[in-house]
Design an enzyme around this catalytic site. Structure first.
Site, short mmCIF file in Angstrom:
data_model
loop_
_atom_site.label_atom_id
_atom_site.label_comp_id
_atom_site.label_asym_id
_atom_site.label_seq_id
_atom_site.Cartn_x
_atom_site.Cartn_y
_atom_site.Cartn_z
N GLY A 98 5.06 36.16 15.58
CA GLY A 98 4.11 35.93 16.24
C GLY A 98 4.01 34.69 16.94
N ASP A 155 8.26 31.27 25.02
CA ASP A 155 9.28 31.70 25.98
C ASP A 155 10.62 32.53 25.29
OD1 ASP A 155 7.77 31.00 27.94
OD2 ASP A 155 8.82 29.33 28.69
N HIS A 202 10.72 33.85 22.34
CA HIS A 202 10.48 35.27 22.02
C HIS A 202 10.74 36.20 23.03
CE1 HIS A 202 8.04 33.14 18.88
NE2 HIS A 202 8.93 33.93 17.89
N ASP A 222 17.89 30.69 15.38
CA ASP A 222 17.79 30.70 13.93
C ASP A 222 19.34 31.04 13.50
OD1 ASP A 222 15.04 30.37 13.28
OD2 ASP A 222 14.99 31.60 14.60
N GLN A 261 20.43 32.73 10.20
CA GLN A 261 19.68 33.94 9.87
C GLN A 261 20.47 35.18 11.13
OE1 GLN A 261 15.06 34.44 10.57
NE2 GLN A 261 15.65 35.34 12.50
N SER A 302 7.49 28.43 17.20
CA SER A 302 6.22 28.50 17.16
C SER A 302 5.73 27.16 16.20
CB SER A 302 5.95 29.70 16.39
OG SER A 302 6.44 30.54 17.06
#
Ligand code: AMP
Length: 287
Positions: free
Chosen positions: A36, A40, A42, A155, A158, A191
């Site tokens: 959340g 931009d 995401h 990421d 990840q 974020s």
């Protein structure tokens, strides 16, 4: 592509039923897992997922098991209503926003781990982080049954670990990695950028500037790992940042380069602090 309000589903069982029905009808599902506070970066994933699939599900879940005790789980920004509007405008059909107690009704005892890479780079400073990420992504795959799932290269470790999990455990999901969206200054959108003061945010542009300078130096013939790392460190420290790590890994397996010189496509990975905000970034270096 849809543009109206997405359906918001809070319950695991309800989303799984929805996904099973959709798959039974032959619909393709794209999944964009997020925590959340969407920006931009995401949204670029949501746009692509909505374009590629009949149904685009965006999960919004601040996953407690990937945060360390002293990390920012409590203060992580949460704003479901705005996020849902942004996702709707980008073509998402469903927002999955479960509660922690619905995702983990009792403490989880089964975790997905990558024994080779979970303790490297970010994992060296965030114990348990990657097993938390892999485990929640595995759960999200089983709940939302995507044909394709979208993750950001931002990421980088990840994304690598998720691809490896899908390969090792034969998940019937295609993983699409999407390029990092940046602010005008070059700072990767995150974020967590909003934790920073305006001044810190400006200074943090030095991260990508340093990475680009190192790549330029490599392209000009410097293959010494130590020299390239020094450039990145210098840029960040001169801008007032505090380095957590700067490492160079082979792009093929993400293991550290053992020799002092770069001889194959590689990636420079960095984590640092501007003020109290921890930021990560990377750059690929290859001939
Ligand atoms: P997060 O909400 O931080 O867990 O991120 C959700 C997804 O968005 C992850 O796959 C991230 O890699 C991706 N993402 C985050 N920031 C960016 C960015 N600046 N550009 C592209 N993708 C991003």
């Amino acid at each position: 592509m849809r543009k109206d309000s997405p359906k918001i589903i809070h319950k695991v069982a309800e989303l799984q039923k929805f996904a099973l029905n959709a798959r039974a009808k032959g619909k393709s599902i794209g999944l964009v897992p997020t925590m959340g506070a969407l920006h931009d970066g995401h949204i670029s994933l949501v746009l692509r997922s909505a374009k590629d699939n009949d149904i685009c599900i965006v999960s919004i879940f601040v996953n407690p098991i990937q945060f360390g005790k002293n990390e920012d789980f409590d203060k992580y920004p949460r704003r479901l209503k705005i996020d849902a509007e942004l996702c709707g405008a980008a073509g998402a059909s469903v927002i999955f926003a479960p509660s922690a107690s619905d995702m983990y009704p009792v403490p989880i005892q089964t975790l997905v781990r990558n024994f080779e890479l979970e303790g490297l780079y970010c994992g060296a400073y965030r114990t348990g982080h990657f097993s938390g990420v892999l485990s929640v992504v595995a759960k999200l795959f089983n709940i939302s049954l995507p044909k394709i799932a979208y993750f950001g290269e931002k990421d980088y470790q990840q994304l690598f670990l998720i691809k490896k999990m899908v390969f090792d455990l034969n998940f019937p999901v295609k993983i699409v990695g999407m390029p990092t969206i940046r602010e005008k200054s070059g700072l990767a959108r995150s974020s967590r950028n909003e934790y920073m003061t305006a001044e810190e945010r400006e200074q943090a542009a030095a991260i990508y500037a340093g990475l680009k300078a190192a790549r330029q130096k490599f392209e000009n013939g410097t293959v010494s790992c130590a020299e390239l790392k020094k450039i990145v460190k210098k840029y960040i420290e001169n801008a007032g940042g505090k380095i957590q790590y700067v490492e160079i890994a082979k792009d093929s397996d993400l293991l550290s380069i053992k020799s002092a010189k770069i001889t194959e496509p590689s990636v420079i990975l960095v984590a640092c602090f501007f003020g109290k905000t921890r930021l990560i970034d990377h750059i690929i270096i290859a001939d």
